[in-house]
Every structure is written in structure tokens, then in C-alpha cells.
Design an enzyme around this catalytic site. Sequence first.
Site, PDB file in Angstrom:
ATOM      1  N   GLU A   1       0.740  -1.117   0.136  1.00  0.00           N
ATOM      2  CA  GLU A   1       0.027  -0.060  -0.054  1.00  0.00           C
ATOM      3  C   GLU A   1       0.887   1.169   0.122  1.00  0.00           C
ATOM      4  OE1 GLU A   1      -0.834  -2.778   1.805  1.00  0.00           O
ATOM      5  OE2 GLU A   1      -2.683  -3.217   1.025  1.00  0.00           O
TER       6      GLU A   1
ATOM      7  N   HIS B   1     -11.929  -5.503   8.083  1.00  0.00           N
ATOM      8  CA  HIS B   1     -12.662  -5.260   6.880  1.00  0.00           C
ATOM      9  C   HIS B   1     -13.993  -4.287   6.837  1.00  0.00           C
ATOM     10  CE1 HIS B   1     -10.037  -8.737   6.204  1.00  0.00           C
ATOM     11  NE2 HIS B   1      -9.925  -8.777   5.052  1.00  0.00           N
TER      12      HIS B   1
END
Lengths: 323, 331
Positions: free
Chosen positions: A60, A127
Site C-alpha cells: 500500500e 474489513h
Amino acid sequence: MNHSITYLEAICAAQRKALAEDPRVFIYGQDVGNFGGAFKATKNLAKEFPGRVLDSPISEDAMVGMAIGAAIEGMRPIVEMQFADFSTCGLNQIVNHAGTLFFRTEVPCPLVVRLPSGGNTAGGPFHSQNLEALYAHYPGLVVMTPATVEDVYTMLLEAIKIDDPVIFCEHKFLYYHLKAEKLPTEGLPVGKARITRPGRDATIVTYSAMLHESLAAAEELVGDGYEIEVVDLRSVKPLDTDTILASVARTGRLLVVSEAFPWGGVAAEVVARVTAEGFGLLDAPPQRLNSKDTPVPFHPALWGTHRPTASTIASALHRLLKL
Amino acid sequence: MPSAPDLYRQAFRLMLSARLVEDKLTALKRSGKIFGGVFSGRGQEALSVALGIHLHKGDIYAPLIRDQAGRLAFGDTILNTFRTYLGSALGSMRGHDGNVHRGRPREGYFAMISHLGAMVSAVGGALMARRFRGETGIVGATCIGDGGTSTGSFHEGLNMAAVEKLPLVVVVANNQYAYSTPNDRQFACESLFDRAIGYGVTGHRVSGIILADCLDVIGKAVAAARAGEGPQFVVADLLRLVGHAEHDDAQYITEAQKASPLGRDCLVLAEETLLRENRATPEEIALWKKQIDEEIEETTARVLREPAPDPEEESWIPFATDYLHPCFADS
Ligand SMILES: Cc1ncc(C[n+]2csc(CCOP(=O)(O)OP(=O)(O)O)c2C)c(N)n1
Ligand SMILES: [Mg+2]
């Protein structure tokens, strides 16, 4: 045959349009290429635009760093985080590099980081998160939180056109639930909130998936004779304080609803602004309703209680109306 | 590109400039004229200049804290250096950032953020952009210290560049310390050079204190990247001859290290070579020194008279998109 288009399809359609119209646009993210993304937000795009929809390593930090370098060189990268939660691994590049670049160097940094955000059943702690307040905290980032199919489409197109880094918080719960008949050609500009439902007894300020819970709560209160105004912020940065204050001026009561954690969040910011700039407009202390201040729980029974829902919003409204 | 002897002379002159600039900055720091830190590349000029001098206009360069020599070689000026350190509103950072955090990204000269490792992927992204536009023959280069190689950002950036086979040159100044931390507390592999194979990039190793070797090895690395041979990873061994920054007396650097071959001063060695091989006369070198000193003195006097940034004239809006400005008018 149903010709309706979902929130998720609108995200894909906006990216397709941007890729078709602007050669500077490309998409970079995990599994976004031939696979079409974990949620299929880039379905078929790699085939339609060869070489411009690229799988990234699970990096990322480097994904955003790469987008910054490409943006400096005049490209318009879209970075897809697989889940908003993982964007924290790229936090440094987002907040300290992308967010500071224009201020430091006068060179614009036009990139979009797409964050599949928010809770879904059994998403669990990693999540499910809503990180808009985190990114809005840092200078130099535009933070969008679209709540409708039409907005997710026009706002993503605008995000790509904006000359600054945009954190695009798209809500996973809305991906398949929300449908529209067709896509709009125009939308409100970023920084403009929308009064989704007019009312006179209290104002709900909200955004993203909580718009729909709030509208359901407002509907519930009709039976009790209350008319609740619902304001959809659309973007949390910039924040349309004028529309919020105008609404509070009409209703005298404010409830801010957000699915994110409470501490120092968007709801806290809205309450602070209304208290500072519109104290005299208020007939009751402004209230906020957030998720609980714990990690997002896994089990649906717990998750359903962790975040605000139409029924907890309705209860909060009843309390506010009695204050 | 000048012929080899000319390149060596040119590189030496840039090393000398960097050294004299940093000596002056250190003096100005001691007299309280400088806002913020002064980070010196003393002892690393040969390595630094060797990278900057092999880059062309149109290449991408993201130098780090000890790269005054490379910066001057890439086209940064003594004037912009002093403007940035002294906080002139006329410097490329306009007082919005300082010292080594300077650049002109539009000209391929990236302005480092402090966070070590972060520039690797950014240079990679710039190279991706060039590739999208179909440009070839471009090189992107960045530098890092031994300590910086331990960051996740460095790893992610180099791995990504390797996956994309980008024309990236990463130069590691293995100066044995990261602030006070010695290499044996930084990594456990035999040599950082061994990491090249793990990333799938070409590795090079060089003595960071021998100018001719630095020019040669880094020249080859840059040429290989330019020719499309993928990322090049150069590990240069040397010793930081000064403290981490101006405030640090670096007592932790051992006497044995200082006395070892690594502890020799690359500038002294390069000057000895120039004289020994009759590539320059002592008079010439003295003249260069005088010219550089004069430029530094004139520049300092000029910059000290320049305006500081004016808070009243700031928009205080960190966004490039004009039509958003009214939304932030109260910020
Ligand atoms: C991510 C990050 N952590 C900590 C620091 C603080 N810091 C600045 S320089 C430095 C040491 C760097 O050592 P090295 O990479 O070996 O470079 P050198 O100073 O030796 O040239 C540290 C710890 C930083 N800039 N970035
Ligand atoms: Mg070091």
C-alpha cells in the site's frame, strides 16, 4: 429484464468513462487487472484498456508512492485499496507525501485513492472501517463520502478531475443494495451538501450508508407527527457548513449520524462547528450518534448493535425532540 | 557528457562546492542564522556527485539528506541552497519547507519528505508515467542510507520497481551508522549488496570514497538502467565523517573506524589523485576554491537581504484546485 445499475457498477462505469476520455488516467491496485478487483469494481477494464489497469504487489505504501510520482509527472492515477482498512499501510504516503506536496512545492498531486469502506455482516475488525475522519484530519486531502448511485458516479468523475489528492470513501454495504435507473450526466459539485429530505422539527446530518438508515428513521417518525430534515454531506472535506447551519436555523435541533468511531470524528467536527457558529440557532444541545468506540465486531448480532441503525437513530431523534 | 578526465575534474569541482557550501552552512548554523537542522554530506561527496553527474535533464532525481554534491550536479544552485536553508521567500520551497527537503518536482528534482524510504516508489511512479507516455532512455535515481534500507517503504518501493522493471537506480550510502545506530543493530545479512538478488535487481558494489570508482560504477549502473536493463542497486561503503546533524558530536563512531581506510576523506583523496595524475595544478584548485568561496559569500550576503515569507500573503489553502478554495476560505 431489469436495466438498473448498482452503486458498484456506477463506480466501474465512472472509471471506464475516465479511462476512455482521459489518457492520463490509469488504475493501480491489488487484483484490479484481469481479475477485475476483489469487488469487481474494475471488471473488464483491463481488457478494454490494455496496459492501463495494473495489478500491484501487496504494497500500500508503494502503491500510493507510485501514484504520487506519476501524478507529479502529469498522470491521473486511481489507486484501489482492497479494503479501506489496509490503506493505513499506505497512510504515510497519503498524508505526509500526497497531502503536503502542493503546499510544499506548488506542484499539484492529482490522484484518487479509492477506499472500499464500512461495515458489512461478518466483516470484522479489519474489513469494516470508516476512515474518513482520519484522512480529513490531515491538510491537503479532499475526502468524499458518496451515499447514492448518482453521487458515486459523478463524484468519482469529479475526484479524477480535481487537481488534488482525493480520498474516495465508497461504501461496501451500498455496493449491491443501491440501484438507480440510469446514470446522471451532472451532479452537485464537491463541497455542496444535499437536503435529501426536507423537514422542520430536527436536522439529521449524515453521509454515506448512514444516509439510508437516517431516511428510514425519519420515515419512522412521520407516524409520530415529526418532520425530520436529512442532510447528506456528500463530502466531509470540504464540509458544507452553510447548508448545515441553514438547516439548523429551520429546525433548531441537530443530530449527526456517522458509522465511524466517535472520537474526534466527522460528527464531532459538525457539532463543534454548529455550536461555535450557530449556537443561537439551537433549541437543544446538538447530539451525535456514532458506532461504538470499540473495534468493529465480527458476529452479525454484535455488528448490528455496534453501528447506528434506523431504530437507534429513531430513538436518538425521540430523545433529541424531548430535550 | 565530458570525456573521462574532464568528468573527473568537473565532479571534483562540484564536490568542492558541496563541501564549502556545507562548511558555510555549519558556520551560519552556529551563528544562529539558520532555521532548522543542517545535515552534512561530508565524506560522501564522491558518491553523491557520481550519481547526480550521470543524470541528464529530463531524468528524475530524488536525493536524500547527504546529497549536496549530487544536487549541485543535477542542477540545483548554491543560491537555491542558501535560500532554502536561510528561509528566503524566493527559494524553491518559499519557506514552506526547508534545508534538505527541497526540490523542483516539475524539473524532475523531487523534494524529499523526511520519512525514509518514501521516495523510492515516488521515483518509480514518475518512471511509470514516462513509460505510459512512451518515453524511453529516461532514468530515475534516488539515494538512501544503510538505516533507510530497513524501512518497509524502501522494500515496497524497490520490489515494485523490480516487478515493473523500471529504469531506477538506487544508491545506498552505507556509511555504517544510522544516527547513532551501527549496522549490526540495523540488519543481519552479511552485506546489503546481497539483497539485490532477493529483489531481482542488478547489484553493484563500490568504495564510496574513491571518486573514480564511484564515477565508473554508478556510470555503468545509470547506463544499464537507461538501456532498459531494469533497476540497479548500488551499495557504496564509506563512513559518515560528521555527526548525524550539526548538533551531534558522533562520539559513538569508534576511533578504529575513523582510522580505517573507510574513514578517509574522499575530497582529499580526489584532490591527491588530480595532482598526482597531473589533471589539475595546485594553482587551479586554489582558484576553484577561491571562486566558489566568493560565490558563497556573495550568495549569503544576498540571501540574508531577501524577504522572509509573509504570513499575511499566504492563502493558507493547501489545495491546487482553484474552485475548491471558497470551500476552505475560513481555514
Ligand atoms: C521513517 C523514518 N524514521 C525515522 C527517521 C528519523 N531519522 C532521520 S535520519 C535517520 C538516520 C538515517 O540513517 P541512514 O539511513 O543510515 O542515513 P545517514 O543518516 O547515515 O545518511 C533517522 C532515524 C526518519 N527520517 N524517517
Ligand atoms: Mg547511515
